[in-house]
Design an enzyme around this catalytic site. Structure first.
Site, PDB file in Angstrom:
ATOM      1  N   HIS A  13       1.503  -0.041  -2.186  1.00 58.33           N
ATOM      2  CA  HIS A  13       1.670  -1.499  -2.151  1.00 58.33           C
ATOM      3  C   HIS A  13       0.464  -2.211  -2.767  1.00 58.33           C
ATOM      4  CE1 HIS A  13       4.808  -4.035  -0.081  1.00 58.33           C
ATOM      5  NE2 HIS A  13       4.020  -4.966  -0.561  1.00 58.33           N
ATOM      6  N   TYR A  41      14.024  -6.070   1.175  1.00 55.71           N
ATOM      7  CA  TYR A  41      13.496  -6.043   2.537  1.00 55.71           C
ATOM      8  C   TYR A  41      14.669  -6.352   3.469  1.00 55.71           C
ATOM      9  CZ  TYR A  41       8.543  -6.261   1.081  1.00 55.71           C
ATOM     10  OH  TYR A  41       7.305  -6.005   0.563  1.00 55.71           O
ATOM     11  N   THR A  46      11.842  -0.874  -0.302  1.00 60.56           N
ATOM     12  CA  THR A  46      10.428  -0.706   0.028  1.00 60.56           C
ATOM     13  C   THR A  46      10.294  -0.195   1.455  1.00 60.56           C
ATOM     14  OG1 THR A  46       9.790  -2.472  -1.494  1.00 60.56           O
ATOM     15  CG2 THR A  46       8.203  -1.876   0.208  1.00 60.56           C
ATOM     16  N   LYS A  86      10.563   2.808  -2.852  1.00 60.84           N
ATOM     17  CA  LYS A  86       9.204   2.396  -3.224  1.00 60.84           C
ATOM     18  C   LYS A  86       8.295   2.446  -1.989  1.00 60.84           C
ATOM     19  CE  LYS A  86       6.681  -1.480  -5.346  1.00 60.84           C
ATOM     20  NZ  LYS A  86       5.860  -1.942  -4.206  1.00 60.84           N
ATOM     21  N   SER A 102      11.537  -9.544  -6.065  1.00 51.69           N
ATOM     22  CA  SER A 102      11.294  -9.405  -4.635  1.00 51.69           C
ATOM     23  C   SER A 102      12.343 -10.154  -3.825  1.00 51.69           C
ATOM     24  CB  SER A 102       9.904  -9.952  -4.291  1.00 51.69           C
ATOM     25  OG  SER A 102       9.718 -10.016  -2.887  1.00 51.69           O
TER      26      SER A 102
END
Length: 393
Positions: free
Chosen positions: A284, A136, A162, A260, A113
Site C-alpha cells: 500500500h 473496498y 485490496t 492487491k 479507487s
C-alpha cells in the site's frame, strides 16, 4: 502542456513532487506524500530499487525499443498501470476523470479507487483505454454488489480487490495536519488548521468551484445515499476483506480479478487458490503496516509461490523508468504507480499526469537502449545484479 511541467523545469518525478508541493495545501500534499508511522517502508520501497544494479550489454544496437505488453490479455503501450489513488478530486478538480483520460491517451490502464470523488460511469467514459475498478467493501454487501454491477455495465475490464486494509494505517502527517478536525465541520475544531488552506488560494478556489468536499458516489448506502467523507476510517475498519469474501465476489464479477496487497508467498498461494487472475505485490505504498519489507524484495518469493499460474504485478517506490525495468527483470508482468502520477495531478492536472507518464516512458526507452535490449519481453535477470541477502525464487 503548461510550461510549468515542461523541461527544463520538470525532468523527473521528483520535480513533479516539488511542483505539487508548491500548489497544494500541506494537508493535501501530505496525503499523497506521506506513509504510516515512521515511514520506514515508504522510504524502503524506493531504496530497494537502488540496491539492484544493472548489467548492460554494450555495443548492441537497439534503434527501436518495443515497450508493448499485455496484462490480463489487454494490450498496453508500456508495462505501466496508474494505481488507485483515493480522493483524487481533492488533488485536482474531477481528478479521477482527468487521470483516467491521460492514461487512455497514453494507451495504458487506469485503476479507479472505490473512494473516488467521481462517478465510476464518468471515469469509464473519460478514458479511451482500459479501466479497472478497485473494490473496498465499505458500505456493506449490498453497496459492494451494486458497485460491482455498475462497474461491469460501465466497461471496467478488471476488478482489483485490496486485502491489506483491515484498519487504516497510522498516517501521522494526517493527524498533525488536522484531517479529523477539518472534516468535523465544527468551526472551533477547524480554526487551528484552516490557515494551510488559505495559503493556497488558487487550489482553494478550484476546490470550491468543483463542489468542495465531495461524497463518495460509488459507495451508495441503501436508504442513505452516497457515503460522506467523514465516514471513511470507520467504514474501512468495518469492511475488511477475508479470503471467504472472494467466493461471492467471484460469483458477482465475471471478469478478471486482481488481488492487491500480497506481501508473502503464503498469501500468493491463497490468491491463486481463491481464483485470482493476477495479484499485486504491494504494501500500500508504505501507508498501512510500517516496517514490512519493500515490495521489490518480496517479488521473488511471491513469484516462486505463484509458479507461473497467474500474472504478478508490483507497486511501491516506482519513480523512474529504470525502476520499472528492474521489476520486470525480476519477473513482474507490469507495475502500478500511484504517487508518481498523483504528483503530476497535483502539479498541473491532466497535463501533469501526462508528463509523469511521458517521463517514465522516456526513461524506459533510454534504459533499454543503454542496456542493449530491444524489447520489454526480452528482459530477464541476466540484466541485473540483486543483493545476496534478498529472498530468492
Amino acid at each position: 502542456m503548461p510550461r510549468s511541467v515542461q523541461p527544463p523545469r520538470v525532468l523527473n518525478i521528483e520535480d513533479l513532487r516539488r511542483a505539487a508541493k508548491r500548489r497544494l495545501p500541506r494537508v493535501v500534499f501530505d496525503y499523497i506524500d506521506g506513509g504510516a508511522e515512521a515511514e520506514l517502508t515508504l522510504r524502503a520501497n524506493c531504496r530497494a530499487f537502488e540496491a539492484v544494479t544493472l548489467r548492460p550489454r554494450c555495443a548492441v544496437a537497439a534503434p527501436v525499443c518495443d515497450l508493448r505488453t499485455t496484462v490480463l490479455g489487454t494490450p498496453l503501450s508500456m508495462p505501466l498501470i496508474l494505481a488507485p489513488v483515493g480522493s483524487s478530486r481533492l488533488i485536482y478538480p474531477r481528478g479521477e476523470e482527468v487521470a483516467a483520460r491521460a492514461a487512455g491517451v497514453a494507451g495504458i490502464a487506469y485503476a479507479l479507487s472505490t473512494l473516488s470523488g467521481c462517478r465510476l460511469e464518468d471515469v469509464a467514459a473519460a478514458s479511451k483505454g482500459p479501466v479497472w475498478y478497485q473494490l473496498y467493501l465499505v458500505g456493506g454487501l449490498d453497496c459492494a454488489l451494486s458497485a460491482i454491477e455498475r462497474a461491469g455495465s460501465s466497461g471496467f475490464s478488471a476488478l482489483v480487490v485490496t486485502i491489506d486494509t483491515a484498519v487504516a494505517g497510522m498516517r501521522e502527517r494526517d493527524f498533525r495536519n488536522g484531517v479529523k478536525e477539518l472534516l468535523s465541520g465544527k468551526l472551533g475544531s477547524m480554526l487551528p488548521f484552516v490557515g494551510q488552506l488559505l495559503t493556497k488560494p488558487r487550489w482553494l478556489m478550484s476546490f470550491l468551484a468543483d463542489g468542495g468536499l465531495m461524497k463518495f458516489p460509488n459507495v451508495v448506502i441503501p436508504g442513505e445515499g452516497p457515503m460522506t467523507y467523514a465516514d471513511v476510517t470507520t467504514a474501512l475498519e468495518q469492511s475488511m476483506v477475508s479470503w471467504q469474501d472472494l467466493r461471492w465476489i467471484r460469483e458477482a464479477w465475471s471478469g478478471p480479478i486482481v488481488i492487491k496487497g500480497v506481501h508473502t508467498g503464503d498469501d500468493a498461494r491463497r490468491a491463486v487458490d481463491a481464483g485470482a487472475d493476477a495479484l499485486v505485490v504491494s504494501n500500500h505504498g508504505g501507508r498501512q503496516l510500517d516496517g514490512v519489507a519493500p515490495t521489490l524484495c518480496m517479488l521473488p518469493e511471491v513469484l516462486a509461490a505463484v509458479d507461473g499460474r497467474i500474472e504478478v504485478l508490483l507497486d511501491g517506490g516506482i519513480r523512474r523508468g529504470s525502476d520499472i525495468v528492474k521489476a520486470l527483470c525480476l519477473g513482474a508482468r507490469a507495475v502500478l504507480a500511484g504517487r508518481a502520477y498523483a504528483y503530476g495531478l497535483g502539479a498541473a492536472g491532466e497535463a501533469g499526469v501526462a508528463r509523469a507518464v511521458e517521463i517514465l516512458h522516456a526513461d524506459l526507452v533510454r534504459t533499454l537502449k543503454l542496456l542493449g535490449c530491444a524489447a520489454i519481453a526480452e528482459l530477464d535477470q541476466s540484466y541485473i545484479d540483486v543483493p545476496a541477502d534478498w529472498p530468492r525464487e
